[in-house]
Design a protein around this motif. Sequence first.
Motif, PDB file in Angstrom:
ATOM      1  N   TYR A 198      12.396 -10.219  23.476  1.00  0.00           N
ATOM      2  CA  TYR A 198      13.390 -11.270  23.250  1.00  0.00           C
ATOM      3  C   TYR A 198      14.504 -11.253  24.281  1.00  0.00           C
ATOM      4  O   TYR A 198      15.083 -12.288  24.581  1.00  0.00           O
ATOM      5  CB  TYR A 198      13.953 -11.193  21.816  1.00  0.00           C
ATOM      6  CG  TYR A 198      14.996 -10.138  21.566  1.00  0.00           C
ATOM      7  CD1 TYR A 198      16.350 -10.421  21.716  1.00  0.00           C
ATOM      8  CD2 TYR A 198      14.649  -8.866  21.141  1.00  0.00           C
ATOM      9  CE1 TYR A 198      17.310  -9.469  21.463  1.00  0.00           C
ATOM     10  CE2 TYR A 198      15.594  -7.920  20.873  1.00  0.00           C
ATOM     11  CZ  TYR A 198      16.929  -8.210  21.036  1.00  0.00           C
ATOM     12  OH  TYR A 198      17.890  -7.261  20.790  1.00  0.00           O
ATOM     13  N   ARG A 199      14.802 -10.105  24.852  1.00  0.00           N
ATOM     14  CA  ARG A 199      15.874 -10.037  25.865  1.00  0.00           C
ATOM     15  C   ARG A 199      15.481 -10.811  27.128  1.00  0.00           C
ATOM     16  O   ARG A 199      16.285 -11.551  27.692  1.00  0.00           O
ATOM     17  CB  ARG A 199      16.178  -8.589  26.204  1.00  0.00           C
ATOM     18  CG  ARG A 199      16.876  -7.848  25.098  1.00  0.00           C
ATOM     19  CD  ARG A 199      17.149  -6.395  25.500  1.00  0.00           C
ATOM     20  NE  ARG A 199      17.874  -5.725  24.472  1.00  0.00           N
ATOM     21  CZ  ARG A 199      17.310  -4.986  23.526  1.00  0.00           C
ATOM     22  NH1 ARG A 199      15.996  -4.829  23.507  1.00  0.00           N
ATOM     23  NH2 ARG A 199      18.055  -4.403  22.612  1.00  0.00           N
ATOM     24  N   GLU A 230      21.512 -11.295  11.319  1.00  0.00           N
ATOM     25  CA  GLU A 230      22.404 -12.433  11.100  1.00  0.00           C
ATOM     26  C   GLU A 230      22.665 -13.174  12.412  1.00  0.00           C
ATOM     27  O   GLU A 230      22.714 -14.396  12.444  1.00  0.00           O
ATOM     28  CB  GLU A 230      23.736 -11.970  10.481  1.00  0.00           C
ATOM     29  CG  GLU A 230      23.625 -11.556   9.032  1.00  0.00           C
ATOM     30  CD  GLU A 230      22.990 -10.177   8.832  1.00  0.00           C
ATOM     31  OE1 GLU A 230      22.869  -9.398   9.815  1.00  0.00           O
ATOM     32  OE2 GLU A 230      22.593  -9.887   7.690  1.00  0.00           O
ATOM     33  N   HIS A 231      22.821 -12.424  13.498  1.00  0.00           N
ATOM     34  CA  HIS A 231      22.968 -13.050  14.818  1.00  0.00           C
ATOM     35  C   HIS A 231      21.681 -13.767  15.197  1.00  0.00           C
ATOM     36  O   HIS A 231      21.707 -14.877  15.739  1.00  0.00           O
ATOM     37  CB  HIS A 231      23.290 -12.008  15.899  1.00  0.00           C
ATOM     38  CG  HIS A 231      24.668 -11.441  15.801  1.00  0.00           C
ATOM     39  ND1 HIS A 231      24.925 -10.111  15.993  1.00  0.00           N
ATOM     40  CD2 HIS A 231      25.864 -12.010  15.532  1.00  0.00           C
ATOM     41  CE1 HIS A 231      26.212  -9.881  15.856  1.00  0.00           C
ATOM     42  NE2 HIS A 231      26.810 -11.031  15.574  1.00  0.00           N
ATOM     43  N   ALA A 232      20.553 -13.113  14.928  1.00  0.00           N
ATOM     44  CA  ALA A 232      19.252 -13.652  15.324  1.00  0.00           C
ATOM     45  C   ALA A 232      18.996 -15.019  14.711  1.00  0.00           C
ATOM     46  O   ALA A 232      18.456 -15.911  15.364  1.00  0.00           O
ATOM     47  CB  ALA A 232      18.148 -12.678  14.926  1.00  0.00           C
ATOM     48  N   VAL A 233      19.396 -15.195  13.456  1.00  0.00           N
ATOM     49  CA  VAL A 233      19.175 -16.472  12.769  1.00  0.00           C
ATOM     50  C   VAL A 233      19.969 -17.595  13.441  1.00  0.00           C
ATOM     51  O   VAL A 233      19.527 -18.744  13.471  1.00  0.00           O
ATOM     52  CB  VAL A 233      19.569 -16.343  11.278  1.00  0.00           C
ATOM     53  CG1 VAL A 233      19.633 -17.678  10.599  1.00  0.00           C
ATOM     54  CG2 VAL A 233      18.595 -15.440  10.568  1.00  0.00           C
ATOM     55  N   LYS A 234      21.108 -17.286  14.024  1.00  0.00           N
ATOM     56  CA  LYS A 234      21.956 -18.305  14.640  1.00  0.00           C
ATOM     57  C   LYS A 234      21.521 -18.679  16.057  1.00  0.00           C
ATOM     58  O   LYS A 234      21.948 -19.703  16.580  1.00  0.00           O
ATOM     59  CB  LYS A 234      23.411 -17.819  14.678  1.00  0.00           C
ATOM     60  CG  LYS A 234      24.037 -17.654  13.312  1.00  0.00           C
ATOM     61  CD  LYS A 234      25.463 -17.157  13.457  1.00  0.00           C
ATOM     62  CE  LYS A 234      26.143 -16.972  12.117  1.00  0.00           C
ATOM     63  NZ  LYS A 234      27.514 -16.472  12.280  1.00  0.00           N
ATOM     64  N   ILE A 235      20.698 -17.857  16.671  1.00  0.00           N
ATOM     65  CA  ILE A 235      20.299 -18.113  18.062  1.00  0.00           C
ATOM     66  C   ILE A 235      19.379 -19.320  18.164  1.00  0.00           C
ATOM     67  O   ILE A 235      19.483 -20.119  19.092  1.00  0.00           O
ATOM     68  CB  ILE A 235      19.645 -16.860  18.679  1.00  0.00           C
ATOM     69  CG1 ILE A 235      20.679 -15.746  18.775  1.00  0.00           C
ATOM     70  CG2 ILE A 235      19.077 -17.171  20.060  1.00  0.00           C
ATOM     71  CD1 ILE A 235      20.106 -14.407  19.203  1.00  0.00           C
ATOM     72  N   GLY A 236      18.466 -19.479  17.206  1.00  0.00           N
ATOM     73  CA  GLY A 236      17.526 -20.609  17.228  1.00  0.00           C
ATOM     74  C   GLY A 236      18.212 -21.953  17.323  1.00  0.00           C
ATOM     75  O   GLY A 236      17.910 -22.751  18.224  1.00  0.00           O
ATOM     76  N   SER A 261      11.744 -20.616  16.314  1.00  0.00           N
ATOM     77  CA  SER A 261      12.765 -19.747  15.709  1.00  0.00           C
ATOM     78  C   SER A 261      12.112 -18.582  14.982  1.00  0.00           C
ATOM     79  O   SER A 261      12.582 -17.444  15.056  1.00  0.00           O
ATOM     80  CB  SER A 261      13.637 -20.535  14.739  1.00  0.00           C
ATOM     81  OG  SER A 261      14.451 -21.445  15.434  1.00  0.00           O
ATOM     82  N   HIS A 262      11.016 -18.857  14.269  1.00  0.00           N
ATOM     83  CA  HIS A 262      10.295 -17.796  13.568  1.00  0.00           C
ATOM     84  C   HIS A 262       9.777 -16.758  14.562  1.00  0.00           C
ATOM     85  O   HIS A 262       9.880 -15.543  14.328  1.00  0.00           O
ATOM     86  CB  HIS A 262       9.143 -18.388  12.756  1.00  0.00           C
ATOM     87  CG  HIS A 262       8.278 -17.356  12.105  1.00  0.00           C
ATOM     88  ND1 HIS A 262       8.698 -16.595  11.046  1.00  0.00           N
ATOM     89  CD2 HIS A 262       7.017 -16.956  12.382  1.00  0.00           C
ATOM     90  CE1 HIS A 262       7.729 -15.767  10.683  1.00  0.00           C
ATOM     91  NE2 HIS A 262       6.698 -15.967  11.490  1.00  0.00           N
ATOM     92  N   PHE A 263       9.227 -17.227  15.681  1.00  0.00           N
ATOM     93  CA  PHE A 263       8.704 -16.309  16.688  1.00  0.00           C
ATOM     94  C   PHE A 263       9.830 -15.485  17.299  1.00  0.00           C
ATOM     95  O   PHE A 263       9.666 -14.279  17.530  1.00  0.00           O
ATOM     96  CB  PHE A 263       7.938 -17.088  17.770  1.00  0.00           C
ATOM     97  CG  PHE A 263       7.164 -16.200  18.698  1.00  0.00           C
ATOM     98  CD1 PHE A 263       5.965 -15.643  18.296  1.00  0.00           C
ATOM     99  CD2 PHE A 263       7.629 -15.927  19.969  1.00  0.00           C
ATOM    100  CE1 PHE A 263       5.239 -14.816  19.138  1.00  0.00           C
ATOM    101  CE2 PHE A 263       6.912 -15.108  20.819  1.00  0.00           C
ATOM    102  CZ  PHE A 263       5.718 -14.544  20.405  1.00  0.00           C
ATOM    103  N   LEU A 264      10.974 -16.107  17.543  1.00  0.00           N
ATOM    104  CA  LEU A 264      12.122 -15.369  18.068  1.00  0.00           C
ATOM    105  C   LEU A 264      12.542 -14.277  17.081  1.00  0.00           C
ATOM    106  O   LEU A 264      12.849 -13.151  17.482  1.00  0.00           O
ATOM    107  CB  LEU A 264      13.294 -16.313  18.354  1.00  0.00           C
ATOM    108  CG  LEU A 264      14.587 -15.646  18.835  1.00  0.00           C
ATOM    109  CD1 LEU A 264      14.367 -14.943  20.171  1.00  0.00           C
ATOM    110  CD2 LEU A 264      15.701 -16.657  18.947  1.00  0.00           C
TER     111      LEU A 264
END
Length: 139
Positions: free
Chosen positions: A11-12, A56-62, A72-75
């Motif tokens: 992901y990076r 929580e951060h990950a959910v906002k990135i999509g 978003s699911h794959f991320l």
Amino acid sequence: MKKSIFSFDNYRIYLNQALDELSPPRGARSRLAHHLGCQTAFVSQVLAGKVDFSLEHAVKIGPFLNLTGPESHFLMLLIHYGRAGSKALKDYYRAQIAEIQERRSRVEERIEVRSELSFEDQAIYYDGWHYAAIHVALS
């Protein structure tokens, strides 16, 4: 050309590319940090591989990157994989990622394949002789 998120295993690496392709690219990390409610230095540390985003951060990135639901699911899977602490957990997420990547490599999964024409399309096809002539010529 922009690579699909489904072609990434980290992901990076994906986020570095996605942030570089945002318009305008200057200040993209700062805008992401503001969207996530954290410091720009934290985003830089995550992208450098020193720490990980929280879920929580990950959910906002999509939404920030305008990703679709499957993207978003794959991320989220990539971030879970990056955060995994044991080999068993890494293997679990790696298998899920590989399954999605394999499914996405098949064209039928990405486009709608219809086996028959709709009534409207049939009316257009049978209305003109040239469609049948082209069909016969290609056969």
